[in-house]
Design an enzyme around this catalytic site. Structure first.
Site, PDB file in Angstrom:
ATOM      1  N   ASP A   2      12.171  -2.140  -6.370  1.00 33.16           N
ATOM      2  CA  ASP A   2      11.096  -3.206  -6.118  1.00 33.16           C
ATOM      3  C   ASP A   2      11.361  -4.103  -7.440  1.00 33.16           C
ATOM      4  OD1 ASP A   2       9.500  -5.107  -5.037  1.00 33.16           O
ATOM      5  OD2 ASP A   2       7.732  -3.672  -4.492  1.00 33.16           O
TER       6      ASP A   2
HETATM    7  C1  BGC Z   1       6.977  -7.078  -3.833  1.00 33.11           C
HETATM    8  C2  BGC Z   1       8.178  -6.793  -2.611  1.00 33.11           C
HETATM    9  C3  BGC Z   1       8.942  -8.157  -2.519  1.00 33.11           C
HETATM   10  C4  BGC Z   1       9.558  -8.319  -4.038  1.00 33.11           C
HETATM   11  C5  BGC Z   1      10.469  -9.676  -4.003  1.00 33.11           C
HETATM   12  C6  BGC Z   1       7.554  -7.474  -4.953  1.00 33.11           C
HETATM   13  O1  BGC Z   1       6.401  -7.588  -5.902  1.00 33.11           O
HETATM   14  O2  BGC Z   1       6.382  -5.719  -3.720  1.00 33.11           O
HETATM   15  O3  BGC Z   1       7.754  -6.486  -1.403  1.00 33.11           O
HETATM   16  O4  BGC Z   1      10.017  -7.924  -1.837  1.00 33.11           O
HETATM   17  O5  BGC Z   1       8.354  -8.410  -5.081  1.00 33.11           O
HETATM   18  O6  BGC Z   1       9.616 -10.569  -4.035  1.00 33.11           O
END
Ligand code: BGC
Length: 794
Positions: free
Chosen positions: A328
């Site tokens: 993530d």
């Molecule tokens: C979130 C993810 C997301 C990623 C990309 C993160 O802060 O937890 O779910 O896909 O950002 O934007």
């Protein structure tokens, strides 16, 4: 004729080429891998976030965006540079503009040419996608296309209800179609990978990301998660030029954050993990999900991006996942803040060895993997395997053959059939919680007072995680009253500007409007910003003074319909006495307005069911239908606070498990939802009362629509394994079917089960069904009382 023959020959040749390309994926991966330098391999493992710098994008930057941008791009805030806080907005814009093309080259084009970037995220401009994709394909040594990610969570431009809303439809086809449309729209701008579906089991409404989840139940989450994967990925054909790769997230346990506080630790022991949290992921992977994202949390002390047991033993060895794993956003480097790694270099080592193939944004793979390989701390075969996983997906997606966006194609964004599907999705996602005296549906001849901050909130109605949807396309309830429903006689008195607005100055006007009307519809709820990532709440009552507004309106003496649009299940018990009917919508998206009016005026009949338990008080959390029993379950009727006698004896209340102030039951159980029709369940027939291990069981039930309104019912089947080698839940959903029943119509519904449906992970972490006695219930919610019994024998 000749021309046609030639065309056919060409078409079949290109089909042959495409399928040849697909069947030879592994060979192509190995060929390519054998030509790559270590740096090029590591480049594939590196994902970078794009920052748009054209005038249009700059115009949309908030002050915060600009500051972040200037600092991240190294053009302000550094040594010898001005701080963003010392600059005016105009100065910032001028600086970004003047540096734009230099930055583009420095940060994106150059590294892409050098093979240092395998993936971009957050780029949605087709021209720019083509330009950068061309740098990868034509100007880098090996010509490897980039996979381009974006959070396409519940629609791209045409926004569907938030996932929790879609889950309330209990309709896999509808969910699949929504994802298909999102994929078609996203792919048309160059996005070929979405970070969805989010399959985190969510049993805590304080957690803002419950909005993005499919609710509290592993079976429902698995069925709908698999449907989303199919929709995004072109129903099993990843190479479809209208498909985008799915990414199941967040692996794992993220929804169990302590106290509902985002990013918090989770403490999920192995059997619970296997039986509740992992199954939706497994189902989505079985459905072909191409990628998987690790989560931010540590579970029992191990951050997800370093959990090699789960990422290797479970995901790869047991589940045979052959896609790739992405971290993530900075979840890897956050291991430093967790206190699990001392620096970026150790982060890279732990994650690469842990099983993360691609790193999202923080760059430590690029920075440290070369030296870690040299030092022998990360093996060459670890790198090769990660790159194999990434290249395999790129080949399977047909990106080498079909990397560009066709910018000449007519736009598919907000296509009429997309809006129609979004309206149907919003209809099926709404849940009718209360309907006293048949207040609903409303006659179109009634004079109506429309009240409340959510009646015309085009931005907030879309819900969380909407990066691309445009509020100008939203049709709110007021919008629908100016469109499809313009024949309705109504007055509009919002009374509050937004959900947190605390001014009661216009309450009297709202009350007057209600007094002068036949019925008042009060639209309350939550702004979009109150749910989603990092938006947890400790109080989940209707926010601000909205409950007071409802009371004021009710005091006018007219029937009141409460329509809620929110990102989570709110605690609305205190509001129920002031509403004759309640229609609950998890933020319903672009077409929420007309969908809600279709339901209120009876053009459509509510059919949504709760994918999550509605608690009475926040203090009851966590409360979910499929819990284990205590040794002292509470009886049906429990003592309430006011019934306790003065100086009552210590044990006089019975010593069972319940709250003295809020009892043992939720406000509404999982699976609950009313209809304008009424359904009667009878005649539960089991094919046998005893089935052998690996045998089959058919459960049939008769359902009658006893009303004079056509309707749709979600028929739900629950089981209970009465005695297990580990304690089994009091009820578990094992099947559901949506059926349409005309007024007065009777149907028999059948469920086919095998003993595999009763299997669970035991204390040796082995999955199997156990012999013994079972209960089975079929009904319209998790409190279904039509019950049968059967046993499983050796
Ligand atoms: C979130 C993810 C997301 C990623 C990309 C993160 O802060 O937890 O779910 O896909 O950002 O934007």
């Amino acid at each position: 004729m000749k021309k046609l023959g030639l065309l056919c020959a060409l078409a079949s040749a290109s089909l042959f080429m495409a399928s040849y390309a697909q069947t030879n994926v592994n060979k192509r991966v190995e060929d390519l891998l054998s030509k790559m330098t270590l740096e090029e391999k590591i480049g594939q493992m590196n994902q970078v976030s794009f920052f748009a710098v054209d005038d249009k994008a700059i115009a949309q930057y908030s002050d915060d965006d600009m500051d972040t941008f200037l600092v991240r791009m190294g053009i302000a805030g550094g040594q010898g540079q001005k701080k963003p806080s010392e600059m005016t907005k105009q100065e910032k814009i001028a600086l970004i503009r003047s540096e734009a093309s230099k930055m583009l080259d420095k940060n994106f084009t150059e590294p892409i040419r050098k093979g240092k970037i395998g993936s971009l995220l957050n780029i949605v401009d087709p021209e720019m996608v083509n330009k950068l994709q061309a740098a990868a394909l034509k100007e880098s040594r090996l010509g490897i296309p980039m996979i381009i990610g974006r959070d396409v969570i519940h629609g791209f431009k045409t926004i569907f209800p938030i996932p929790l809303g879609q889950a309330a439809s209990f309709d896999p086809q509808l969910v699949e179609d929504g994802a298909r449309i999102a994929a078609i729209e996203a792919r048309s701008t160059g996005v070929n990978w979405t970070f969805a579906p989010m399959l985190d089991i969510s049993r805590d409404a304080r957690w803002g990301r419950i909005a993005e989840s499919l609710g509290e139940d592993p079976y429902l989450g698995g069925v709908l998660g698999a449907a989303m994967v199919k929709g995004f990925q072109g129903n099993g054909n990843l190479a479809d030029p209208n498909a985008i790769a799915a990414c199941v997230k967040h692996f794992i346990g993220y929804g169990a954050a302590e106290g509902g506080r985002d990013y918090n630790s989770t403490n999920i022991p192995p059997m619970l993990l296997r039986n509740v949290y992992l199954p939706p992921f497994h189902a989505a992977i079985e459905a072909g999900a191409a990628t998987l994202m690790t989560s931010f949390n540590d579970n029992d002390g191990i951050p997800a991006s370093a959990n090699s047991y789960l990422l290797k033993n479970v995901l790869r060895d047991e589940w045979k996942f052959d896609g790739f794993v992405v971290s993530d956003w900075a979840s890897m480097t956050e291991m430093i803040a967790h206190g699990y790694a001392k620096d970026g270099k150790q982060v890279a080592e732990l994650s690469a060895n842990g099983g993360v193939d691609m790193e999202m944004v923080s760059g430590v793979y690029l920075q440290y993997l070369p030296e870690l390989v040299k030092e022998g701390k990360v093996s060459m075969s670890t790198i090769d395997n990660a790159v194999r996983n990434i290249l395999r997906v790129k080949f399977q997606m047909g990106l080498f053959e079909n990397p560009y966006v066709d910018t000449k194609k007519p736009s598919v964004l907000y296509a009429t059939n997309h809006l129609k599907a979004a309206r149907q999705a919003a209809i099926e996602s709404a849940i009718l919680l209360k309907n006293e005296n048949k207040t609903l549906p409303l006659s179109e001849t009634k004079k109506i007072a429309i009240i409340g901050p959510m009646a015309d909130a085009p931005h907030d109605q879309l819900g969380t995680w909407v990066f691309d949807g445009d509020k100008n396309y939203t049709v709110t309830p007021i919008g629908a009253l100016k469109g499809d429903y313009k024949h309705i006689n109504y007055v509009y008195e919002p009374a509050l500007g937004y959900s947190r607005d605390k001014s009661t100055a216009n309450f009297e006007k709202a009350k007057q409007a209600a007094a002068n009307a036949d019925v008042a519809i009060v639209f309350l709820g939550e702004e979009a910003i109150l749910s989603g990532e990092a938006h947890s709440l400790s109080n989940i009552n209707l926010i601000g003074v909205q409950s007071d507004l409802l009371k004021a309106v009710k005091s006018a003496g007219k029937p009141v319909v409460l329509v809620i649009m929110a990102g989570r299940p709110l605690t609305i018990e205190r509001d129920l006495p002031y509403a004759d009917a309640v229609l609950y919508n998890f933020h319903p998206g672009t077409m929420g307005g007309p969908a809600i009016l279709d339901l209120l005026f009876g053009k459509a009949n509510p059919s949504g069911k709760l994918p999550v338990t509605f608690v009475r008080e926040v203090g009851q959390i966590p409360m979910y239908y499929n819990h284990n029993n205590t040794g002292r379950p509470a009886p049906e009727k429990v003592m309430t606070l006011d019934e306790i006698e003065l100086e009552a004896g210590q044990t006089s209340l019975g010593n069972t498990s319940f709250y003295l102030d809020s009892g043992k039951n939720p406000l509404y159980p999982f699976g609950y939802g009313l209809s304008y029709s009424s359904f009667e369940y009878s005649n539960l027939v089991l094919s046998s009362t005893s089935i052998p291990m690996n045998g089959r069981l058919t459960v049939a039930v008769t359902i009658k629509n006893t009303s004079n309104t056509d309707g749709t019912e979600v028929v739900q089947l629950y089981i209970q394994d009465k005695v297990g080698s580990i304690v089994r839940p009091v009820k578990e959903l094992k099947g559901f079917q949506r059926i349409n029943l005309k007024a007065g119509e009777t149907k028999t519904v059948q469920f086919e089960l095998t003993t595999n449906n009763f299997a669970f992970y035991n204390k040796d972490l082995v999955k199997k069904a156990e012999k013994g006695d079972f209960n089975v219930w079929v009904g319209g919610n998790s409190n279904a009382d039509l019950k049968g019994t059967f046993s499983v024998t050796e």
